[in-house]
Design a protein around this motif. Structure first.
Motif, PDB file in Angstrom:
ATOM      1  N   LEU A   1       0.630  -1.197  -0.109  1.00 52.01           N
ATOM      2  CA  LEU A   1      -0.021  -0.045  -0.142  1.00 52.01           C
ATOM      3  C   LEU A   1       0.779   1.420  -0.030  1.00 52.01           C
ATOM      4  O   LEU A   1       1.853   1.307   0.627  1.00 52.01           O
ATOM      5  CB  LEU A   1      -0.958  -0.060   1.172  1.00 52.01           C
ATOM      6  CG  LEU A   1      -1.915  -0.819   1.272  1.00 52.01           C
ATOM      7  CD1 LEU A   1      -2.892  -0.567   2.443  1.00 52.01           C
ATOM      8  CD2 LEU A   1      -3.066  -0.394   0.008  1.00 52.01           C
ATOM      9  N   LYS A   2       0.424   2.110  -0.555  1.00 58.60           N
ATOM     10  CA  LYS A   2       1.063   3.780  -0.561  1.00 58.60           C
ATOM     11  C   LYS A   2       0.313   4.636   0.053  1.00 58.60           C
ATOM     12  O   LYS A   2      -0.913   4.753  -0.363  1.00 58.60           O
ATOM     13  CB  LYS A   2       1.322   3.946  -1.859  1.00 58.60           C
ATOM     14  CG  LYS A   2       2.206   5.518  -2.180  1.00 58.60           C
ATOM     15  CD  LYS A   2       2.547   5.587  -3.876  1.00 58.60           C
ATOM     16  CE  LYS A   2       2.977   6.981  -3.887  1.00 58.60           C
ATOM     17  NZ  LYS A   2       3.370   7.401  -5.359  1.00 58.60           N
ATOM     18  N   LEU A   3       0.607   4.997   1.213  1.00 54.01           N
ATOM     19  CA  LEU A   3      -0.353   6.121   1.774  1.00 54.01           C
ATOM     20  C   LEU A   3       0.446   7.387   1.410  1.00 54.01           C
ATOM     21  O   LEU A   3       1.736   7.792   1.481  1.00 54.01           O
ATOM     22  CB  LEU A   3       0.127   6.015   3.320  1.00 54.01           C
ATOM     23  CG  LEU A   3      -0.339   4.752   4.011  1.00 54.01           C
ATOM     24  CD1 LEU A   3      -0.493   4.720   5.649  1.00 54.01           C
ATOM     25  CD2 LEU A   3      -1.542   4.279   3.564  1.00 54.01           C
ATOM     26  N   SER A   4      -0.424   8.559   1.286  1.00 52.38           N
ATOM     27  CA  SER A   4      -0.308   9.805   1.129  1.00 52.38           C
ATOM     28  C   SER A   4      -0.527  10.732   2.148  1.00 52.38           C
ATOM     29  O   SER A   4      -1.710  10.665   2.631  1.00 52.38           O
ATOM     30  CB  SER A   4      -0.454  10.044  -0.238  1.00 52.38           C
ATOM     31  OG  SER A   4      -0.117   9.516  -1.395  1.00 52.38           O
ATOM     32  N   CYS A   5       0.203  12.007   2.381  1.00 53.25           N
ATOM     33  CA  CYS A   5      -0.363  12.910   3.219  1.00 53.25           C
ATOM     34  C   CYS A   5       0.141  14.199   2.497  1.00 53.25           C
ATOM     35  O   CYS A   5       1.157  14.733   2.360  1.00 53.25           O
ATOM     36  CB  CYS A   5       0.666  12.772   4.623  1.00 53.25           C
ATOM     37  SG  CYS A   5       0.100  14.205   5.906  1.00 53.25           S
ATOM     38  N   VAL A   6      -0.969  14.919   2.382  1.00 50.68           N
ATOM     39  CA  VAL A   6      -0.834  16.402   1.801  1.00 50.68           C
ATOM     40  C   VAL A   6      -1.346  17.321   2.815  1.00 50.68           C
ATOM     41  O   VAL A   6      -2.114  17.278   3.453  1.00 50.68           O
ATOM     42  CB  VAL A   6      -1.968  16.511   0.546  1.00 50.68           C
ATOM     43  CG1 VAL A   6      -1.712  17.917  -0.029  1.00 50.68           C
ATOM     44  CG2 VAL A   6      -1.569  15.298  -0.387  1.00 50.68           C
ATOM     45  N   ALA A   7      -0.121  18.330   2.770  1.00 46.50           N
ATOM     46  CA  ALA A   7      -0.455  19.497   3.884  1.00 46.50           C
ATOM     47  C   ALA A   7      -0.884  20.497   3.062  1.00 46.50           C
ATOM     48  O   ALA A   7      -0.445  21.090   1.908  1.00 46.50           O
ATOM     49  CB  ALA A   7       0.821  20.011   4.458  1.00 46.50           C
ATOM     50  N   SER A   8      -1.894  21.256   3.685  1.00 42.82           N
ATOM     51  CA  SER A   8      -2.418  22.606   3.122  1.00 42.82           C
ATOM     52  C   SER A   8      -2.782  23.742   4.299  1.00 42.82           C
ATOM     53  O   SER A   8      -2.607  23.493   5.277  1.00 42.82           O
ATOM     54  CB  SER A   8      -3.603  22.306   2.359  1.00 42.82           C
ATOM     55  OG  SER A   8      -4.696  21.670   3.252  1.00 42.82           O
ATOM     56  N   GLY A   9      -3.165  24.711   3.808  1.00 41.73           N
ATOM     57  CA  GLY A   9      -3.597  26.021   4.771  1.00 41.73           C
ATOM     58  C   GLY A   9      -2.260  26.855   5.354  1.00 41.73           C
ATOM     59  O   GLY A   9      -1.176  26.599   4.682  1.00 41.73           O
ATOM     60  N   ARG A  10      -2.899  27.603   5.949  1.00 37.37           N
ATOM     61  CA  ARG A  10      -1.830  28.801   6.183  1.00 37.37           C
ATOM     62  C   ARG A  10      -1.088  28.185   7.632  1.00 37.37           C
ATOM     63  O   ARG A  10      -1.624  27.535   8.303  1.00 37.37           O
ATOM     64  CB  ARG A  10      -2.575  29.967   6.618  1.00 37.37           C
ATOM     65  CG  ARG A  10      -3.251  30.672   5.614  1.00 37.37           C
ATOM     66  CD  ARG A  10      -3.884  31.842   5.691  1.00 37.37           C
ATOM     67  NE  ARG A  10      -3.146  33.104   6.175  1.00 37.37           N
ATOM     68  CZ  ARG A  10      -2.468  33.842   5.019  1.00 37.37           C
ATOM     69  NH1 ARG A  10      -2.828  33.586   3.785  1.00 37.37           N
ATOM     70  NH2 ARG A  10      -1.557  34.652   5.576  1.00 37.37           N
ATOM     71  N   GLY A  11       0.041  28.853   7.821  1.00 40.50           N
ATOM     72  CA  GLY A  11       0.646  28.649   9.130  1.00 40.50           C
ATOM     73  C   GLY A  11       2.252  28.356   8.927  1.00 40.50           C
ATOM     74  O   GLY A  11       2.948  29.351   9.802  1.00 40.50           O
ATOM     75  N   ARG A  12       2.357  27.882   8.308  1.00 38.05           N
ATOM     76  CA  ARG A  12       4.265  27.858   8.003  1.00 38.05           C
ATOM     77  C   ARG A  12       4.572  26.796   6.568  1.00 38.05           C
ATOM     78  O   ARG A  12       3.649  26.362   6.138  1.00 38.05           O
ATOM     79  CB  ARG A  12       4.879  26.790   9.072  1.00 38.05           C
ATOM     80  CG  ARG A  12       4.234  25.219   9.388  1.00 38.05           C
ATOM     81  CD  ARG A  12       5.177  24.700  10.497  1.00 38.05           C
ATOM     82  NE  ARG A  12       4.441  23.403  10.661  1.00 38.05           N
ATOM     83  CZ  ARG A  12       3.949  22.941  11.710  1.00 38.05           C
ATOM     84  NH1 ARG A  12       3.895  23.690  12.840  1.00 38.05           N
ATOM     85  NH2 ARG A  12       3.436  21.452  11.994  1.00 38.05           N
ATOM     86  N   THR A  13       5.829  26.839   6.123  1.00 40.49           N
ATOM     87  CA  THR A  13       6.230  26.408   5.104  1.00 40.49           C
ATOM     88  C   THR A  13       6.244  24.906   5.204  1.00 40.49           C
ATOM     89  O   THR A  13       7.169  24.338   6.034  1.00 40.49           O
ATOM     90  CB  THR A  13       7.616  27.113   4.609  1.00 40.49           C
ATOM     91  OG1 THR A  13       7.225  28.471   4.364  1.00 40.49           O
ATOM     92  CG2 THR A  13       7.934  26.439   3.154  1.00 40.49           C
ATOM     93  N   PHE A  14       5.993  24.224   4.313  1.00 38.12           N
ATOM     94  CA  PHE A  14       5.965  22.624   4.443  1.00 38.12           C
ATOM     95  C   PHE A  14       7.445  22.108   4.434  1.00 38.12           C
ATOM     96  O   PHE A  14       7.869  21.503   5.142  1.00 38.12           O
ATOM     97  CB  PHE A  14       5.079  22.138   3.315  1.00 38.12           C
ATOM     98  CG  PHE A  14       5.269  20.682   3.177  1.00 38.12           C
ATOM     99  CD1 PHE A  14       4.750  19.676   4.112  1.00 38.12           C
ATOM    100  CD2 PHE A  14       6.217  19.899   2.382  1.00 38.12           C
ATOM    101  CE1 PHE A  14       4.677  18.205   3.998  1.00 38.12           C
ATOM    102  CE2 PHE A  14       6.223  18.454   2.272  1.00 38.12           C
ATOM    103  CZ  PHE A  14       5.482  17.980   3.196  1.00 38.12           C
ATOM    104  N   SER A  15       8.326  22.770   3.536  1.00 38.20           N
ATOM    105  CA  SER A  15       9.548  22.287   3.395  1.00 38.20           C
ATOM    106  C   SER A  15      10.489  22.658   4.703  1.00 38.20           C
ATOM    107  O   SER A  15      11.483  22.011   4.628  1.00 38.20           O
ATOM    108  CB  SER A  15      10.180  23.045   2.204  1.00 38.20           C
ATOM    109  OG  SER A  15      10.090  24.502   2.090  1.00 38.20           O
TER     110      SER A  15
END
Length: 126
Positions: free
Chosen positions: A18-32
């Motif tokens: 299985l391949k799980l994915s997690c996507v970040a969105s919204g305001r607050g901080r830089t993902f990287s």
């Protein structure tokens, strides 16, 4: 203010992938700028560490129970962290949670993470 959404869970047979994915969105901080992690909770057990990756993607830690079978990667251009799960076992069954850290370094401690997804169910049958 930061939302994490997991996907990719399901019911499979032992030995499958299985391949799980997690996507970040919204305001607050830089993902990287932040480390990411995966944790899981089996029925009747506490939350367990699975894998983590640092801000740049060049350092990872994986739990002994999944070493050699699970791989964590990230794509900072797409604000996404991946958990590739191979050779799944029944003991891998549980709810898998994506977590985001305000720090840039990888960590197996759940206490350094301040953002959590809702979880995605993984069920492995023998």
């Amino acid at each position: 203010q930061v939302q994490l959404v997991e996907s990719g869970g399901g019911s499979v047979q032992a030995g499958d992938s299985l391949k799980l994915s997690c996507v970040a969105s919204g305001r607050g901080r830089t993902f990287s700028d932040g480390a990411m992690g995966w944790f899981r909770r089996a029925p009747g057990k506490e939350r367990d560490f699975v894998a983590t990756i640092n801000w740049s993607g060049d350092k990872t830690i994986t739990a002994d129970s999944v070493k050699g079978r699970f791989t964590i990667t990230r794509d900072n251009d797409k604000n996404t962290v991946i958990l590739q799960m191979n050779s799944l076992k029944p003991e891998d069954t549980g709810v898998y949670y994506c977590a985001g850290s305000p720090t840039g370094w990888e960590s197996s401690s759940p206490y350094v993470y301040d953002a959590w997804g809702q979880g995605t169910q993984v069920t492995v049958s023998s």
